[in-house]
Design an enzyme around this catalytic site. Structure first.
Site, PDB file in Angstrom:
ATOM      1  N   ASN A  87      32.506  41.909  37.408  1.00  0.00           N
ATOM      2  CA  ASN A  87      31.164  41.388  37.576  1.00  0.00           C
ATOM      3  C   ASN A  87      31.112  39.885  37.815  1.00  0.00           C
ATOM      4  O   ASN A  87      30.237  39.400  38.526  1.00  0.00           O
ATOM      5  CB  ASN A  87      30.323  41.721  36.331  1.00  0.00           C
ATOM      6  CG  ASN A  87      29.074  40.858  36.256  1.00  0.00           C
ATOM      7  OD1 ASN A  87      28.112  41.060  36.991  1.00  0.00           O
ATOM      8  ND2 ASN A  87      29.095  39.853  35.381  1.00  0.00           N
ATOM      9  N   SER A 139      27.232  42.520  46.828  1.00  0.00           N
ATOM     10  CA  SER A 139      25.921  41.930  47.111  1.00  0.00           C
ATOM     11  C   SER A 139      25.436  42.416  48.465  1.00  0.00           C
ATOM     12  O   SER A 139      26.227  42.847  49.316  1.00  0.00           O
ATOM     13  CB  SER A 139      26.048  40.404  47.132  1.00  0.00           C
ATOM     14  OG  SER A 139      24.899  39.786  47.668  1.00  0.00           O
ATOM     15  N   TYR A 152      29.877  32.418  49.921  1.00  0.00           N
ATOM     16  CA  TYR A 152      29.494  33.557  49.086  1.00  0.00           C
ATOM     17  C   TYR A 152      29.509  34.856  49.883  1.00  0.00           C
ATOM     18  O   TYR A 152      30.065  35.872  49.439  1.00  0.00           O
ATOM     19  CB  TYR A 152      28.102  33.305  48.508  1.00  0.00           C
ATOM     20  CG  TYR A 152      27.595  34.393  47.600  1.00  0.00           C
ATOM     21  CD1 TYR A 152      28.062  34.499  46.292  1.00  0.00           C
ATOM     22  CD2 TYR A 152      26.623  35.300  48.025  1.00  0.00           C
ATOM     23  CE1 TYR A 152      27.589  35.496  45.442  1.00  0.00           C
ATOM     24  CE2 TYR A 152      26.149  36.288  47.191  1.00  0.00           C
ATOM     25  CZ  TYR A 152      26.626  36.386  45.901  1.00  0.00           C
ATOM     26  OH  TYR A 152      26.153  37.370  45.066  1.00  0.00           O
ATOM     27  N   ALA A 153      28.927  34.834  51.090  1.00  0.00           N
ATOM     28  CA  ALA A 153      28.881  36.039  51.913  1.00  0.00           C
ATOM     29  C   ALA A 153      30.279  36.495  52.280  1.00  0.00           C
ATOM     30  O   ALA A 153      30.577  37.699  52.268  1.00  0.00           O
ATOM     31  CB  ALA A 153      28.049  35.781  53.172  1.00  0.00           C
ATOM     32  N   ALA A 154      31.162  35.535  52.610  1.00  0.00           N
ATOM     33  CA  ALA A 154      32.543  35.898  52.942  1.00  0.00           C
ATOM     34  C   ALA A 154      33.238  36.541  51.748  1.00  0.00           C
ATOM     35  O   ALA A 154      33.975  37.526  51.890  1.00  0.00           O
ATOM     36  CB  ALA A 154      33.307  34.657  53.397  1.00  0.00           C
ATOM     37  N   SER A 155      32.986  36.007  50.557  1.00  0.00           N
ATOM     38  CA  SER A 155      33.639  36.551  49.363  1.00  0.00           C
ATOM     39  C   SER A 155      33.131  37.950  49.042  1.00  0.00           C
ATOM     40  O   SER A 155      33.905  38.830  48.652  1.00  0.00           O
ATOM     41  CB  SER A 155      33.417  35.615  48.168  1.00  0.00           C
ATOM     42  OG  SER A 155      32.085  35.663  47.686  1.00  0.00           O
ATOM     43  N   LYS A 156      31.838  38.176  49.206  1.00  0.00           N
ATOM     44  CA  LYS A 156      31.296  39.499  48.889  1.00  0.00           C
ATOM     45  C   LYS A 156      31.652  40.525  49.959  1.00  0.00           C
ATOM     46  O   LYS A 156      31.842  41.713  49.656  1.00  0.00           O
ATOM     47  CB  LYS A 156      29.776  39.410  48.705  1.00  0.00           C
ATOM     48  CG  LYS A 156      29.364  38.627  47.462  1.00  0.00           C
ATOM     49  CD  LYS A 156      29.923  39.249  46.185  1.00  0.00           C
ATOM     50  CE  LYS A 156      29.424  38.540  44.938  1.00  0.00           C
ATOM     51  NZ  LYS A 156      29.906  39.160  43.686  1.00  0.00           N
TER      52      LYS A 156
END
Length: 250
Positions: A87, A139, A152-156
């Protein structure tokens, strides 16, 4: 006691980022439904969760040895590991052109690398049991994006693909891997970026089709379902719990 209250009886869960928000809600829900839980977070307030059957662990998930120590604690205290919930996560709102390499890498380390490390160690503990469940908190940003969330988008997105690939690698061992594609949830994740993170998320949630943000407990219910035998046919799924955001045009 209802069957739901005994759903995870005899099972052991490890939850990262458990001091607050979704992680805290997940740790408490799994515990309430019978699981023994190791609640891991770098914030010492996670120790407030301590109670019979719920052991807090203060640790930074990206440090070498943290994943090994967390899984070892589950086995030491409770004898096994059945469920892992990856999480813990952070976000950065900054245009890519203004971002430093260190900022980019921190997001990837926390959101992806730590999940990989914890999953790797969890799988080692689950294989001898011939069963297990891993739930990653992804996400809507795994599929959609907007300016300032590139890291953030790349990581998710990477976490969603990690979910799918690992699911294929371990299903023959009886281990199911799935993810939750979370939308705006009223948590503290933005507190380092804006003055009142929960208020900002509550306001941003009003732009979704459901016209509100989620409470952590609502996402915890989805996590509990994916971790349970009720989701026994779900392998490599990313279940969207985002108030409809992922089905809008943008």
């Amino acid at each position: 006691m209802s069957d739901m209250n005994k759903e995870f009886a005899g099972q052991v869960a490890l939850v990262t980022g458990a001091a607050s928000g979704i992680g805290r809600a997940v740790a408490l829900l799994l515990h309430a439904r019978g699981a023994s839980v190791v609640a891991e977070d770098r914030n010492a307030i996670v120790q407030n969760l301590a109670r019979p059957g719920l052991v807090p662990l203060v640790a930074d998930i990206i440090e070498d040895g943290a994943a090994e120590a967390a899984v070892a604690m589950a086995i030491k205290h409770f004898g096994r590991l059945d469920i892992l919930v990856n999480n813990a996560g952070i976000i950065l709102n900054k245009l890519l052109i203004d971002m430093t390499r260190e900022e980019w890498e921190r997001i990837q380390h926390v959101n992806v690398t730590a999940a990989f490390l914890h999953a790797r160690e969890a799988v080692k503990a689950m294989i001898p049991n011939g069963a297990g469940a891993i739930v990653n908190i992804a996400s809507y940003a795994a599929y959609q994006s907007f300016p300032t969330i590139s890291a953030y988008a790349a990581s998710k997105g990477a976490l969603a693909q990690l979910t799918r690939t690992l699911a294929l690698e371990v299903i023959d061992h009886g281990i199911r891997v799935n993810a939750v594609g979370s939308g705006d949830v009223v948590t503290n994740i933005l507190n380092e970026i804006v003055d009142d993170g929960p208020a900002f998320l509550a306001s941003h949630g009003e732009t979704t089709p459901i016209k509100r943000a989620a409470q952590p407990e609502e996402i915890a219910e989805v996590v509990a379902f994916l971790a349970s035998s009720r989701a026994s046919y779900m392998v490599g799924s990313v279940v969207m719990a985002d108030g409809g955001m992922s089905v809008t045009a943008g």
